[in-house]
Design an enzyme around this catalytic site. Structure first.
Site, short mmCIF file in Angstrom:
data_model
loop_
_atom_site.label_atom_id
_atom_site.label_comp_id
_atom_site.label_asym_id
_atom_site.label_seq_id
_atom_site.Cartn_x
_atom_site.Cartn_y
_atom_site.Cartn_z
N ASP A 79 30.72 73.11 53.93
CA ASP A 79 29.40 72.56 53.60
C ASP A 79 28.79 73.49 52.56
O ASP A 79 28.44 74.64 52.86
CB ASP A 79 28.54 72.51 54.86
N ASN A 106 31.25 68.46 41.78
CA ASN A 106 30.83 67.07 41.96
C ASN A 106 29.96 66.86 43.19
O ASN A 106 29.18 65.91 43.24
CB ASN A 106 32.08 66.18 42.06
N TYR A 168 14.99 65.91 42.65
CA TYR A 168 16.36 65.55 42.30
C TYR A 168 16.55 65.61 40.78
O TYR A 168 17.49 66.24 40.28
CB TYR A 168 16.70 64.16 42.82
N LYS A 172 18.86 68.27 38.50
CA LYS A 172 19.87 67.83 37.55
C LYS A 172 19.53 68.28 36.13
O LYS A 172 20.44 68.56 35.33
CB LYS A 172 20.01 66.31 37.62
#
Length: 269
Positions: A79, A106, A168, A172
């Protein structure tokens, strides 16, 4: 340059040896984009290290890839939001006797809803997975790669990086800036770094947030996204935005004020 020719053999110093694929480590490798990355790398001859949380699912995926492509596949259940388990993957990347030539960061997750809808610990876990993990794994991989003079790192971001989409999108955006900087910083030492920014992809990513995948023109096939992302990485393109329609969206996003873009905040990977 074809993918299988991207990593020179250790026997090729001075131009006397053939090139060969190296070992690729892929995180979030049991489903969606991660599985597509792993399968396409195996198809072109790369041995694999697959990282994901579910040990049983990892074993099943690894067995299928070994049978289909005749490559060696190692599994590492971890994890990546847990510092101790993340450390296991960092140490694997740093092993000098079992070099990793390609790293695909990824693994990812999102949260449905707005910032104050979530417990702060949920936000922290997402930040650890989307920023801390790829930063630390990239750091672990770049040291050995620069010493060997070859290697490649692909970070998976999102078109959300170009939109005002809460934490989020902010995470990114960090990954995009970090990756494009690293691409320039380490190109002279033989290492390629790239970041890919897909839009909606038909994977389990949205299902885990309770969002059903759509079928409109903005929804992409995972294999197509993985293929273009890998091609761009090995062609030396530091920023990949799969499909023309999403390239148009990201270009427009740079020109439109954030206030207007706020209405598109649900648009993401």
């Amino acid at each position: 340059m074809p993918l299988r020719d991207a990593v020179p053999s250790s026997h090729g110093a001075g131009g006397t040896g053939a090139e060969r694929p190296g070992t690729a480590l892929v995180t979030g490798a049991t489903a969606g984009l991660g599985w597509s990355f792993a399968r396409q790398l195996a198809e072109r001859g790369h041995d694999l290290v697959l990282v994901a949380r579910d040990a049983d699912r990892l074993a099943t995926v690894a067995s299928g890839l070994r049978s289909a492509y005749g490559v060696q596949v190692e599994v590492l259940a971890a994890d990546l939001s847990d510092p101790l388990e993340l450390g296991l993957v960092e140490r694997r990347l740093a092993e000098p006797d079992r070099p990793v030539s390609v790293l695909v960061n990824n693994a990812g997750a999102g949260l449905r809803g707005r910032f104050l809808d979530h417990d702060v610990e949920q936000e922290q876990t997402m930040l650890d997975l989307l920023v801390t993990a790829p930063m630390r794994l990239t750091h672990a991989a770049l040291g050995p790669m620069t010493e060997r003079g070859h290697g490649a790192v692909l970070n998976v971001a999102s078109v959300a990086a170009f939109l005002p989409r809460g934490t989020y999108g902010a995470a990114k955006a960090w990954l995009v800036r970090f990756s494009t900087w690293a691409a320039a910083e380490y190109a002279g030492r033989g290492v390629r770094v790239a970041v890919t920014c897909p839009g909606f992809v038909r994977t389990e990513f949205h299902q885990r947030m309770g969002v059903a995948p759509g079928r409109g023109p903005l929804w992409l096939d995972a294999d197509r996204v993985a293929r273009q992302s890998l091609d761009d990485l090995f062609r030396g393109r530091p920023l990949s935005v799969p499909t023309r329609r999403y390239r148009l969206i990201t270009t427009a996003a740079r020109l439109v004020p954030d206030r207007a873009l706020q209405r598109l905040q649900t648009l993401g990977r």
